[in-house]
Enzyme design. Structure first.
Site, PDB file in Angstrom:
ATOM      1  N   SER A  27     -39.543 -35.262  26.617  1.00  0.00           N
ATOM      2  CA  SER A  27     -39.367 -35.989  27.873  1.00  0.00           C
ATOM      3  C   SER A  27     -39.394 -35.082  29.092  1.00  0.00           C
ATOM      4  CB  SER A  27     -38.038 -36.758  27.847  1.00  0.00           C
ATOM      5  OG  SER A  27     -38.055 -37.756  26.862  1.00  0.00           O
ATOM      6  N   GLU A  73     -33.071 -30.235  20.483  1.00  0.00           N
ATOM      7  CA  GLU A  73     -33.958 -30.091  19.340  1.00  0.00           C
ATOM      8  C   GLU A  73     -34.699 -28.771  19.496  1.00  0.00           C
ATOM      9  OE1 GLU A  73     -38.008 -32.017  17.666  1.00  0.00           O
ATOM     10  OE2 GLU A  73     -36.375 -33.447  18.013  1.00  0.00           O
TER      11      GLU A  73
END
Length: 268
Positions: A27, A73
């Site tokens: 994102s 992540e």
């Protein structure tokens, strides 16, 4: 020190001169972080990792991700695994909050083939956002579109299996799989949902509209009123023909493993 800075310091301390670079994706490079987004980082190293190094990364990431403002992540890959490109490349390590329970029970991520690196590397190149090291165009070659489609379509059986427990992310990722294969673009989740909504029949739009609104922070997470529509919606999207493919349906069994995890997980 910001959360992403902590991640970069962790990989620099772990690999030293063997760290080629670290790059943002997800994102952060696809339209900006949203309320439920992860911080996504890909690190490239010159040699295979050791078990001790992977343990060090895991031990460092548990507090950074769990105690920071966003889940983290981190994916680690050896540079020769992705350049020259071949499918599927081997991923050395991946940390994601969706596996925290397994990590706390002793799981240490190990090297394994990862189709998911096809869309991930593509996002890194699109984003051109190095956190450390040279520009990504000097580290990665372009990934064939066919491999990106192959990877994201391969994620569909696993996605359908996780629908009941992770409705928002599964619904949004199915929309993004459809949009990626049909248009050739990897879109932000909200943009993929906006692309897919007018292509859905009226009875299937409320599910995707709700998922998009929750992702954007416009509504609270709730599915009780739409629970009965989730599976029919997902199955409709799976079967939906896509215009850029000769056989465009999302197959019922299309690929092993965690292909497309980067396409789906919170933060993408």
């Amino acid at each position: 020190m910001g959360q992403v800075d902590e991640v970069v310091k962790l990989v620099r301390d772990a690999f030293g001169a063997d760290l080629v670079g670290a790059y943002r994706h997800g994102s952060a490079v696809l339209g900006g972080l949203k309320p439920h987004s992860d911080e996504d980082v890909l690190a490239v190293v010159r040699r295979p990792t050791t078990g001790a190094e992977r343990r060090t990364l895991l031990d460092g990431l548990l507090p950074i991700s769990g105690g920071g403002p966003r889940p983290v992540e981190l994916t680690v890959v050896v540079e020769t695994a992705v350049r020259p490109w071949r499918y599927p490349p081997v991923r050395e390590f991946q940390y994601g909050e969706w596996l925290r329970d397994e990590y706390e029970r002793g799981l240490v991520p190990a090297p394994e083939p990862s189709p998911d690196l096809a869309p991930l590397v593509t996002m890194v190149l699109m984003g051109n956002a190095p956190l450390f090291g040279p520009p990504p165009s000097r580290v990665f070659g372009a990934v064939p579109h066919a491999d990106v489609v192959r990877a994201v379509v391969g994620s569909v059986p696993e996605l359908l299996g996780e629908l009941d427990g992770d409705a928002r992310n599964v619904v949004l990722t199915l929309a993004r799989v459809w949009a990626t294969a049909a248009t050739g673009e990897i879109m932000p989740k909200d943009a993929a949902a906006a692309w897919a909504l007018p292509r859905l029949p009226a009875e299937h739009r409320p599910v995707l509209a709700r998922a998009r609104a929750v992702y954007l922070g416009e509504e609270d997470e709730r599915w009780d009123d739409l629970r009965a529509r989730l599976r029919p919606h997902a199955e409709f999207v799976r079967r939906r023909d896509r215009p850029r493919q000769t056989d465009t349906r999302l197959p019922a069994g299309a690929g092993p493993g965690r292909a497309g995890a980067a396409h789906r997980r919170p933060g993408r």
